[in-house]
Every structure is written in C-alpha cells, then in structure tokens.
Write a protein that holds these residues in place. Structure first.
Motif, short mmCIF file in Angstrom:
data_model
loop_
_atom_site.label_atom_id
_atom_site.label_comp_id
_atom_site.label_asym_id
_atom_site.label_seq_id
_atom_site.Cartn_x
_atom_site.Cartn_y
_atom_site.Cartn_z
N SER A 39 -12.12 63.11 75.09
CA SER A 39 -10.82 63.21 75.75
C SER A 39 -9.93 61.99 75.51
O SER A 39 -8.73 62.03 75.75
N SER A 40 -10.49 60.90 75.02
CA SER A 40 -9.67 59.71 74.77
C SER A 40 -9.15 59.63 73.34
O SER A 40 -8.43 58.69 73.00
N LEU A 41 -9.45 60.60 72.52
CA LEU A 41 -8.95 60.59 71.15
C LEU A 41 -7.45 60.85 71.15
O LEU A 41 -6.95 61.76 71.81
N SER A 42 -6.73 60.01 70.43
CA SER A 42 -5.27 60.15 70.36
C SER A 42 -4.75 59.50 69.09
O SER A 42 -5.46 58.76 68.42
N ILE A 43 -3.50 59.80 68.79
CA ILE A 43 -2.85 59.19 67.64
C ILE A 43 -1.47 58.71 68.09
O ILE A 43 -0.78 59.39 68.85
N SER A 44 -1.10 57.53 67.66
CA SER A 44 0.20 56.96 68.02
C SER A 44 1.16 57.12 66.86
O SER A 44 0.82 56.86 65.70
N LEU A 45 2.36 57.53 67.20
CA LEU A 45 3.41 57.71 66.19
C LEU A 45 4.62 56.85 66.54
O LEU A 45 4.82 56.48 67.69
N PHE A 46 5.40 56.55 65.56
CA PHE A 46 6.64 55.78 65.73
C PHE A 46 6.39 54.44 66.43
O PHE A 46 6.96 54.15 67.47
N GLU A 47 5.48 53.69 65.87
CA GLU A 47 5.16 52.34 66.35
C GLU A 47 4.71 52.33 67.80
O GLU A 47 5.06 51.46 68.59
N GLY A 48 3.95 53.35 68.21
CA GLY A 48 3.40 53.40 69.55
C GLY A 48 4.29 54.00 70.61
O GLY A 48 3.94 54.03 71.78
N ARG A 49 5.48 54.47 70.23
CA ARG A 49 6.38 55.04 71.23
C ARG A 49 5.94 56.44 71.66
O ARG A 49 6.23 56.85 72.77
N VAL A 50 5.27 57.16 70.77
CA VAL A 50 4.81 58.53 71.06
C VAL A 50 3.31 58.58 70.82
O VAL A 50 2.82 58.16 69.78
N THR A 51 2.58 59.08 71.81
CA THR A 51 1.13 59.22 71.69
C THR A 51 0.76 60.69 71.84
O THR A 51 1.12 61.33 72.81
N ILE A 52 0.03 61.20 70.86
CA ILE A 52 -0.45 62.58 70.91
C ILE A 52 -1.94 62.53 71.27
O ILE A 52 -2.75 62.00 70.51
N CYS A 53 -2.27 63.06 72.43
CA CYS A 53 -3.65 63.04 72.93
C CYS A 53 -4.36 64.34 72.52
O CYS A 53 -4.52 65.25 73.32
#
Length: 119
Positions: A39-53
């Motif tokens: 459940s903690s897997l995620s990816i950060s986009l746009f230099e950390g402004r958007v996080t997709i969990c």
C-alpha cells in the motif's frame, strides 16, 4: 427491510475482516517480493508535486476481488440450498395429450394442438 439492514451491517463487518486480511497478511507477503509494503508503493511526478499511490489502488483491487469471490460463493451456496428445499415441493403443471402426445396444461380440458377432448 430488516433483511436489507442486516445484510448491510454484516457486509460492513465482513469488509473490515477482508481489509484486515489484505492489510495485515496479504500485503506483507507481497511486500517480501516487492521489498516494501504494497500500500505504500507510489510514484512522484512533476518534481514531487503529484504523487500517484498505485499500491493503495492495488490493495483496493485485492479487497474487491476477495469480497466479490466470497459473495459469489455465498449466493451459490444459498441457491443450492433453495433448490434442495424446493425438490419435494414440485407439483406437476403439465400433462400429455393421449392423442397427439403434446404437453398441455394440467387444467386443460381440450388440447390446443389437436383440439381433442382431454380428461
């Protein structure tokens, strides 16, 4: 209406059990292969402004699949019990015309196929 209320309450309680199963047993086992909690897997986009969990999304999918499978098995079992209960209650609704051998309603006095009088 009471049956529906009881079903909703039992469903909510069962959902808590399935959530615990997925969060406390299945996710840690999958985490062994993924080197972390599912459940903690995620990816950060746009230099950390958007996080997709996406890990939380996969956890929700696992919860849904388990709940759907259990509900499927419960309905299948209830239908089997209902069929067993109705085996003895079946009564004939059709009879065979002695002249044309077609199936007709048990209450019919005249065959709709050959128009002969039937007892």
């Amino acid at each position: 209406m009471v049956d529906l209320a009881v079903g909703v309450i039992i469903g909510a309680a069962f959902k808590a059990i399935v959530d615990s199963l997925v969060d406390d047993i299945i996710s840690p086992i999958l985490g062994l292969f993924l080197r972390g909690n599912l459940s903690s897997l995620s990816i950060s986009l746009f230099e950390g402004r958007v996080t997709i969990c996406y890990g939380a999304f996969f956890t929700a999918i696992i919860n849904f699949v388990i709940m759907a499978f259990i509900i499927f098995l419960m309905i299948k079992g209830l239908n089997a019990l209902r069929r067993i209960g109705k085996k003895g209650e079946e009564e004939e609704t059709e009879k065979t015309c002695p002249y044309c051998q077609m199936k007709i309603d048990i209450k019919a006095t005249k065959c709709p196929h050959c128009t002969s009088d039937v007892e």
